[in-house]
Motif scaffolding. Structure first.
Motif, short mmCIF file in Angstrom:
data_model
loop_
_atom_site.label_atom_id
_atom_site.label_comp_id
_atom_site.label_asym_id
_atom_site.label_seq_id
_atom_site.Cartn_x
_atom_site.Cartn_y
_atom_site.Cartn_z
N UNK A 83 37.67 52.14 38.44
CA UNK A 83 37.70 53.60 38.41
C UNK A 83 39.12 54.17 38.40
N UNK A 84 40.13 53.31 38.42
CA UNK A 84 41.49 53.79 38.28
C UNK A 84 42.23 52.87 37.32
N UNK A 85 43.45 53.28 36.96
CA UNK A 85 44.23 52.47 36.03
C UNK A 85 44.55 51.12 36.63
N UNK A 86 44.86 50.16 35.76
CA UNK A 86 45.28 48.86 36.25
C UNK A 86 46.53 49.01 37.11
N UNK A 87 46.51 48.32 38.24
CA UNK A 87 47.65 48.40 39.14
C UNK A 87 48.60 47.25 38.87
N UNK A 88 49.89 47.51 39.06
CA UNK A 88 50.85 46.43 39.00
C UNK A 88 50.80 45.70 40.32
N UNK A 128 48.30 31.06 39.68
CA UNK A 128 49.18 31.98 40.41
C UNK A 128 48.50 32.40 41.72
N UNK A 129 49.30 32.68 42.72
CA UNK A 129 48.75 32.94 44.06
C UNK A 129 47.74 34.05 44.12
N UNK A 130 47.89 35.09 43.28
CA UNK A 130 46.97 36.21 43.36
C UNK A 130 45.57 35.89 42.85
N UNK A 131 45.37 34.71 42.28
CA UNK A 131 44.04 34.30 41.83
C UNK A 131 43.36 33.37 42.84
N UNK A 132 44.06 32.99 43.90
CA UNK A 132 43.51 32.03 44.86
C UNK A 132 42.75 32.79 45.95
N UNK A 150 40.29 45.93 39.11
CA UNK A 150 41.73 45.73 39.14
C UNK A 150 42.43 46.58 40.20
N UNK A 151 41.90 47.80 40.43
CA UNK A 151 42.56 48.70 41.37
C UNK A 151 42.39 48.25 42.81
N UNK A 152 41.27 47.57 43.12
CA UNK A 152 40.95 47.25 44.51
C UNK A 152 41.00 45.77 44.84
N UNK A 153 41.01 44.90 43.82
CA UNK A 153 40.93 43.47 44.10
C UNK A 153 42.14 42.99 44.90
N UNK A 154 41.87 42.42 46.05
CA UNK A 154 42.93 41.76 46.80
C UNK A 154 43.31 40.45 46.10
N UNK A 155 42.31 39.81 45.49
CA UNK A 155 42.52 38.60 44.72
C UNK A 155 41.95 38.85 43.33
N UNK A 156 42.70 38.46 42.32
CA UNK A 156 42.25 38.68 40.95
C UNK A 156 41.24 37.61 40.51
N UNK A 157 40.39 37.98 39.58
CA UNK A 157 39.33 37.09 39.10
C UNK A 157 39.73 36.45 37.77
N UNK A 177 35.59 48.65 48.88
CA UNK A 177 35.76 47.64 47.84
C UNK A 177 34.53 47.53 46.95
N UNK A 178 33.38 47.91 47.46
CA UNK A 178 32.19 47.87 46.63
C UNK A 178 31.68 46.49 46.36
N UNK A 179 31.97 45.53 47.23
CA UNK A 179 31.46 44.19 47.00
C UNK A 179 30.42 43.85 48.05
N UNK A 180 29.78 42.70 47.85
CA UNK A 180 28.73 42.23 48.74
C UNK A 180 27.62 43.25 48.91
N UNK A 181 27.38 44.03 47.87
CA UNK A 181 26.19 44.88 47.79
C UNK A 181 26.16 45.98 48.83
N UNK A 182 27.27 46.39 49.36
CA UNK A 182 27.25 47.37 50.43
C UNK A 182 26.85 48.76 49.95
N UNK A 183 27.02 49.06 48.65
CA UNK A 183 26.58 50.37 48.18
C UNK A 183 25.07 50.50 48.34
N UNK A 184 24.32 49.53 47.90
CA UNK A 184 22.87 49.58 48.04
C UNK A 184 22.48 49.65 49.52
N UNK A 185 23.17 48.90 50.33
CA UNK A 185 22.88 48.94 51.76
C UNK A 185 23.16 50.33 52.33
N UNK A 186 24.14 51.01 51.77
CA UNK A 186 24.47 52.35 52.26
C UNK A 186 23.39 53.36 51.94
#
Length: 396
Positions: free
Chosen positions: A12-17, A61-65, A166-173, A381-390
């Motif tokens: 929902x936002x631009x790619x972050x550096x 690269x470390x950001x993918x681990x 991309x905007x929220x990922x602590x680790x890239x996929x 972060x919107x992961x692990x299905x928490x939106x539906x749980x909300x």
């Protein structure tokens, strides 16, 4: 295939550096990356994993681990495998066999949230094969050609990118993607799609139209199996004016697949998702507390229930967590088609399921709309299905 709304990507936002957390990583043609090179390393990585794979990297690269607790730990081929329930649309069209197929479909939606669709009418050696072929050729284009479609506009009818959110990922996929809006009328959006490869628009439009026809037949049967006629206009909207987003995914061979994922655990936001995949395994479904690797079935669609359908079914149908693993030897291509109602429509449990006079059950979910979903994404972060749980309600 994202915790995705079917018309607008989750990013929902631009790619972050982003910075490089492993200072020992080397990029081809560069010295070891340190703090002075952080911007250069980030720029290189944002070109996507296909770019990294083509450059011949031998370690991630470390950001993918991923953190140790989130790593798959073993290859997808070494995991427990599953053959999904099979829904045969050929049999569904035979009046004497329809009831049996509806029973299979209903059980799959209730118990598994995933199933395979066969005899769907899409030419396996025609439209489906051509779609996988043109997808592969798109990701083989030079980066400069693919980069023409990178966009910070989440409502753009075409968008090329990498990772998951991309905007929220602590680790890239370990994934690159091309998103194509297929919202009807299709002819209005096709001109905005990539014009390279030269046959992409024609092939993708033919496939999108065929995929939508399969979706309409399957969702109508799923509503019938649930005992809901769609009298509130949902079926009519899904059939004629609902949203449709197609995401073409590329998962290149990965040097250390045990440390990362092509996509993290997530559920899909819409009604149904139809996935066309090549013969390379990778899709994994959470069932019984275990990650199961789905056996690819040639010529089939993998179909899964989304959050909208779980809410509309008042919890009878299950939108379940799934993820994508990668491997060290073979790239994988998949085409996920996300179908739902329009962005403006409010979705809640079907009235027939709440009718106490017909043995209905208490409401289990709050109504939701896309604005609520976007607001949630902006705050979590919107992961692990928490939106539906909300959206779940306490009852009884």
């Amino acid at each position: 295939k994202l915790s995705i709304y079917s018309q607008i990507p989750i990013e929902v936002t631009a790619m972050a550096i982003v910075g490089l957390s492993n200072a020992g990583d080397r990029l081809p043609g560069k010295r070891a990356v340190g703090d002075d090179d952080e911007a250069a390393a980030a720029d290189y990585r944002l070109k996507g994993v296909r770019h990294l794979s083509d450059a011949g990297i031998t370690r991630l690269p470390g950001r993918y681990v991923l953190p140790a607790s989130d790593r798959p730990g073993r290859s997808v081929s070494a995991g427990t495998r599953v053959k999904l329930p099979v829904v045969d649309l050929g049999r569904l069209r035979v009046p004497s066999e329809r009831a049996a197929v509806l029973k299979t479909l209903e059980a799959a939606c209730r118990e598994f949230g995933f199933f395979q669709v066969v005899n769907h009418g899409v030419d396996v050696d025609g439209a489906a094969a051509r779609m996988l072929d043109v997808a592969e050729r798109f990701f083989e284009l030079p980066f400069q050609e693919r980069a023409r479609y990178m966009s910070a506009d989440v409502r753009a009818p075409v968008r090329y990118g990498t990772s998951f959110n991309q905007a929220n990922d602590a680790v890239l996929c370990w994934r690159d993607f091309l998103k194509l809006s297929c919202a009807p009328p299709l002819r209005d959006v096709v001109p905005s799609w990539p014009d390279s490869p030269a046959d992409l628009r024609e092939v993708a439009a033919e496939y999108a139209a065929a995929n939508r026809r399969v979706f309409v037949e399957v969702v109508e049967a799923a509503l019938e199996a649930m005992g809901v006629g769609g009298g509130d206009g949902v079926m009519e909207e899904l059939a004629t004016a609902g949203s449709h987003m197609m995401t073409v995914n590329c998962y290149p061979a990965c040097p250390q697949p045990e440390l990362t994922l092509g996509m993290p655990p997530h559920s899909d936001y819409g009604f149904l998702t139809l996935v066309l995949q090549d013969e390379v395994e990778g899709l994994q479904v959470m069932h019984g507390g275990e990650w199961l690797t789905v056996d690819p079935v040639p010529g089939s669609f993998v179909v899964n229930v989304g959050d909208h359908f779980e809410i509309y079914s008042n919890g009878r149908y299950k939108s379940v967590l799934h993820r994508v693993g990668v491997n060290s030897t073979r790239p994988r291509i998949s085409v996920a088609s996300f179908h739902s109602v329009g962005a403006e429509r409010v979705v809640g449990p079907a009235a027939e399921l709440l009718d106490q006079g017909r043995g209905g059950e208490p409401r289990r979910y709050m109504d939701t709309d896309f604005a609520t979903f976007l607001a949630y994404l902006a705050s979590a972060e919107g992961k692990h299905k928490t939106f539906l749980q909300s959206r779940r309600l306490a009852f009884g």
